[in-house]
Design an enzyme around this catalytic site. Structure first.
Site, mmCIF file in Angstrom:
data_model
loop_
_atom_site.group_PDB
_atom_site.id
_atom_site.type_symbol
_atom_site.label_atom_id
_atom_site.label_comp_id
_atom_site.label_asym_id
_atom_site.label_seq_id
_atom_site.Cartn_x
_atom_site.Cartn_y
_atom_site.Cartn_z
ATOM 1 N N ASN A 212 34.650 31.811 40.747
ATOM 2 C CA ASN A 212 34.855 33.030 39.951
ATOM 3 C C ASN A 212 33.577 33.858 39.948
ATOM 4 O OD1 ASN A 212 33.162 32.270 37.593
ATOM 5 N ND2 ASN A 212 34.654 30.606 37.453
ATOM 6 N N ASP A 281 39.343 26.297 35.496
ATOM 7 C CA ASP A 281 40.336 25.557 34.711
ATOM 8 C C ASP A 281 41.107 24.567 35.581
ATOM 9 O OD1 ASP A 281 39.858 26.615 32.171
ATOM 10 O OD2 ASP A 281 40.859 28.487 32.727
#
Ligand code: CTP
Length: 405
Positions: A212, A281
């Site tokens: 990310n 996640d």
């Protein structure tokens, strides 16, 4: 500017590292300090007072018999107006001189005459490795510190004499960071802080992965601020290209699994854990050992994912955290409804303090705005540089951690 309003007396003694003092002088001034240069006779063999005057924009003092001063007491006048005296470079000879309280030139006289409780003395030694390692030097340095001086340490590497080892003067930027840190309030003295920062990288195959846009800047700023506040800091960082803050122990990790293992280990001895990392996640259920090739069918591979462990939640629910030995701070990067999401996340993660920010607005930027949510409600830290916010946050963490005890 980190040194606004500070007046520094920069003392130069004889050593080739005097050439670095020119850059240090500039760097101090760029951060808002005023700099008064004082040089020994030996220092003037290595760099001219003209250079230092031009850089500091003030006449250099080099004699205790200076008629420019109305009372002819430059050692008193110069030391009384200083917020700190920084000797860079500080030669082995000058260290020995300071140790004995000798005062036969302006700089040593001024150091001896300084009000010891209000004008700190910072020493940046510079010398050949044998001189540095000599028991006399090490003994003198230990005693100087016992007498209240702050030793800024030395660098290691190639020396002007052609030898390689310890004893080089620290680089100007390193000294600048140390001087800035010196003036920060020591609200975390004695604390052991672990910070997680940056993204994680979850491998798909040996050449690809999922990550990310976290730059790690906020976490690195918090690690620096915690160190400046006197803590012993370990920074567990995902793949980022940030420079390691001075005095911080950095542990590089890649995946959420690596980060989990490192944080569980370092949290065992920590008193504060600040989780700023943007941990993935999910990770691909099965990373391929070999590069996944196109098979020519036009069909893309189908990936399945499994959830990563919630590191913060696990550590925040551990016995050391629930008993109050370890104070945990979480971060929440949200895109909207910051207060509501941060409040809910604080409860879900089980942390006393949750810090919310607007993710898309802050990733990769040098500034940010924070919303602190604790048991008593919410408090805003308005828009500022990440380092300024990190320092404010460190003060808030220190306050809450003390209150929790
Ligand atoms: N965090 C963590 N381990 C994870 C995920 C998150 O330690 N596997 C930590 C982050 O470092 C941060 C906090 O938990 O301090 C919040 O992370 P975030 O990803 O925003 O929370 P989520 O639980 O994933 O919530 P949501 O996806 O609903 O935003």
């Amino acid at each position: 500017m980190d040194l606004s309003g500070k007046h520094i007396v920069l003392g130069l003694t004889g050593g080739i590292a005097c050439y670095k003092a020119a850059e240090l002088c500039r760097a101090l001034i760029k951060q808002g300090a005023t700099v008064q240069v004082v040089m020994t006779e030996a220092a003037a063999q290595f760099i001219t007072p003209v250079t230092m005057q031009a850089l500091s924009n003030r006449p250099v003092f080099d004699s205790q018999w200076d008629a420019r001063e109305r009372n002819n007491m430059p050692h008193i006048n110069l030391s009384r107006e200083a917020d700190a005296i920084l000797i860079a470079p500080c030669s082995a000879d000058f260290i020995a001189k300071l140790l004995h309280g000798r005062a036969d030139d302006l700089l040593s006289l001024m150091c001896l005459a300084r009000p010891i409780d209000s004008v700190p003395l910072l020493i940046a030694p510079a010398m050949n490795r044998e001189m540095w390692a000599h028991p006399a030097t090490q003994r003198n340095l230990a005693q100087l510190q016992a007498d209240g001086a702050t030793l800024l340490g030395v660098g290691s590497g190639f020396q002007a004499c052609g030898e390689t080892g310890d004893g080089r003067m620290l680089e100007p930027q390193e000294l600048l960071e140390d001087v800035i840190a010196f003036f920060q309030p020591k609200v975390l003295a004695g604390q052991r802080v672990v910070v997680s920062a940056g993204p994680t990288f979850e491998a798909i195959d040996p050449v690809r992965g999922i990550t990310n846009l976290s730059s790690g800047k906020m976490g690195f700023a918090i690690a620096r601020a915690a160190r400046e506040a006197g803590a012993d800091v370990t920074l567990v960082a995902g793949p980022v290209s940030q420079p390691t803050p001075r005095g911080v122990q950095r542990v590089d990790v890649r995946s959420a699994k690596n980060m989990h293992a490192a944080l569980v280990e370092y949290a065992q001895a920590a008193t504060i854990f600040v989780a700023t990392a943007a941990v993935a996640d999910w990770r691909p259920a099965q990373a391929s050992d070999q590069k996944i090739k196109k098979d020519g069918s036009g069909n893309a591979p189908v990936l399945s994912f499994v959830e990563n462990v919630d590191i913060l939640s696990e550590i925040a629910h551990s016995p050391r955290a629930t008993s109050g030995e370890l104070f945990c701070v979480g971060f929440a990067a949200e895109s909207h409804d910051l207060l509501a999401h941060a409040t809910a996340k604080r409860a879900r993660k089980g942390v006393p303090l949750l810090v919310g920010n607007i993710g898309p607005a802050t990733f990769g930027q040098d500034d940010n705005a924070l919303l602190l949510v604790d048991a008593h409600g919410a408090q805003e830290l308005p828009h500022n540089s990440k380092l300024a916010l990190a320092r404010q946050l460190v003060a808030e963490i220190a306050k809450r951690q003390r209150a929790a005890h």
